[in-house]
Design an enzyme around this catalytic site. Structure first.
Site, PDB file in Angstrom:
ATOM      1  CG  HIS A  46      -1.825   1.320   1.327  1.00 45.70           C
ATOM      2  ND1 HIS A  46      -2.899   1.361   0.560  1.00 45.70           N
ATOM      3  CD2 HIS A  46      -1.399   2.546   1.723  1.00 45.70           C
ATOM      4  CE1 HIS A  46      -3.454   2.417   0.604  1.00 45.70           C
ATOM      5  NE2 HIS A  46      -2.634   3.202   1.330  1.00 45.70           N
ATOM      6  N   GLY A  93      -7.321  13.996 -10.728  1.00 48.14           N
ATOM      7  CA  GLY A  93      -8.632  13.131 -10.864  1.00 48.14           C
ATOM      8  C   GLY A  93      -8.355  11.911 -10.308  1.00 48.14           C
ATOM      9  CG  HIS A 100      -4.466   3.531  -9.588  1.00 45.74           C
ATOM     10  ND1 HIS A 100      -4.697   3.898  -8.309  1.00 45.74           N
ATOM     11  CD2 HIS A 100      -5.245   4.131 -10.588  1.00 45.74           C
ATOM     12  CE1 HIS A 100      -5.437   5.029  -8.668  1.00 45.74           C
ATOM     13  NE2 HIS A 100      -5.808   5.203  -9.852  1.00 45.74           N
TER      14      HIS A 100
HETATM   15  P1  5GP Z   1      -8.026   7.073 -10.659  1.00 40.14           P
HETATM   16  O1  5GP Z   1      -9.088   8.090 -11.038  1.00 40.14           O
HETATM   17  O2  5GP Z   1      -7.721   6.991  -9.124  1.00 40.14           O
HETATM   18  O3  5GP Z   1      -6.642   7.557 -11.391  1.00 40.14           O
HETATM   19  O4  5GP Z   1      -8.193   5.705 -11.040  1.00 40.14           O
HETATM   20  C1  5GP Z   1      -9.063   4.770 -10.466  1.00 40.14           C
HETATM   21  C2  5GP Z   1      -9.529   3.691 -11.296  1.00 40.14           C
HETATM   22  O5  5GP Z   1      -9.804   2.597 -10.672  1.00 40.14           O
HETATM   23  C3  5GP Z   1     -10.596   4.301 -12.290  1.00 40.14           C
HETATM   24  O6  5GP Z   1     -10.664   4.005 -13.607  1.00 40.14           O
HETATM   25  C4  5GP Z   1     -11.745   3.390 -11.776  1.00 40.14           C
HETATM   26  O7  5GP Z   1     -12.760   3.091 -13.074  1.00 40.14           O
HETATM   27  C5  5GP Z   1     -11.046   2.016 -11.383  1.00 40.14           C
HETATM   28  N1  5GP Z   1     -11.935   1.415 -10.356  1.00 40.14           N
HETATM   29  C6  5GP Z   1     -12.661   2.075  -9.346  1.00 40.14           C
HETATM   30  N2  5GP Z   1     -13.055   0.755  -8.611  1.00 40.14           N
HETATM   31  C7  5GP Z   1     -12.807  -0.040  -9.137  1.00 40.14           C
HETATM   32  C8  5GP Z   1     -13.143  -1.628  -8.728  1.00 40.14           C
HETATM   33  O8  5GP Z   1     -13.909  -1.770  -7.863  1.00 40.14           O
HETATM   34  N3  5GP Z   1     -12.693  -2.398  -9.645  1.00 40.14           N
HETATM   35  C9  5GP Z   1     -11.812  -2.081 -10.754  1.00 40.14           C
HETATM   36  N4  5GP Z   1     -11.405  -3.207 -11.539  1.00 40.14           N
HETATM   37  N5  5GP Z   1     -11.423  -0.920 -11.018  1.00 40.14           N
HETATM   38  C10 5GP Z   1     -11.854   0.081 -10.374  1.00 40.14           C
HETATM   39 ZN    ZN Z   2      -4.027  -0.225  -0.561  1.00 38.57          ZN
END
Ligand code: 5GP
Ligand code: ZN
Length: 114
Positions: A46, A93, A100
């Site tokens: 994490h 965002g 990730h």
């Molecule tokens: P961020 O906006 O933080 O850069 O990206 C987070 C990503 O995680 C988003 O593209 C969103 O669609 C994805 N995401 C959020 N919740 C989940 C989940 O429960 N499972 C999966 N596979 N993707 C998720």
């Molecule tokens: Zn975590």
């Protein structure tokens, strides 16, 4: 981090469509894909944001990028092109606070991003 969604995916408590895993990283399909190939590559460890990286994480981040490149190649996008993105904090965002690397491929990706 018991309240972290992506830690729960690493631990198997929340299901995800896993596409790759090794001792350091896990990769799975984004639940709301923004391109034909949209995979998230995460460390098992994490780490909330890129701001929280420590020098000992350097190899881990390298592993994340190498996993992304390997998956792009596996899906036939290494020559066509693909994008790898870390979003950090509100204005970029970031919505999940476990770092990730987004791997996006399979369509023309505009620049600059929105
Ligand atoms: P961020 O906006 O933080 O850069 O990206 C987070 C990503 O995680 C988003 O593209 C969103 O669609 C994805 N995401 C959020 N919740 C989940 C989940 O429960 N499972 C999966 N596979 N993707 C998720
Ligand atoms: Zn975590």
């Amino acid at each position: 981090m018991s309240d972290c969604l992506f830690c729960k995916i690493v631990e198997g408590g929340v299901p995800a469509a896993l596409v790759y895993q090794d001792e350091a990283v896990v990769a799975f399909k984004d639940i709301n894909p923004q391109a034909p190939l949209h995979v998230l590559i995460i460390p098992r460890k994490h780490i909330a944001t890129l701001n929280d990286l420590a020098p000992e994480d350097d190899a881990l981040v390298g592993s994340m990028f190498r996993a992304a490149a390997a998956m792009a190649k596996e899906h036939g996008y290494h020559a066509r092109g693909y994008r790898t993105v870390f979003n950090t904090n509100r204005e970029a965002g970031q919505t999940v606070f476990h770092i990730h690397l987004h791997l996006l491929a399979g369509r023309g990706l505009t620049w600059p991003p929105g």
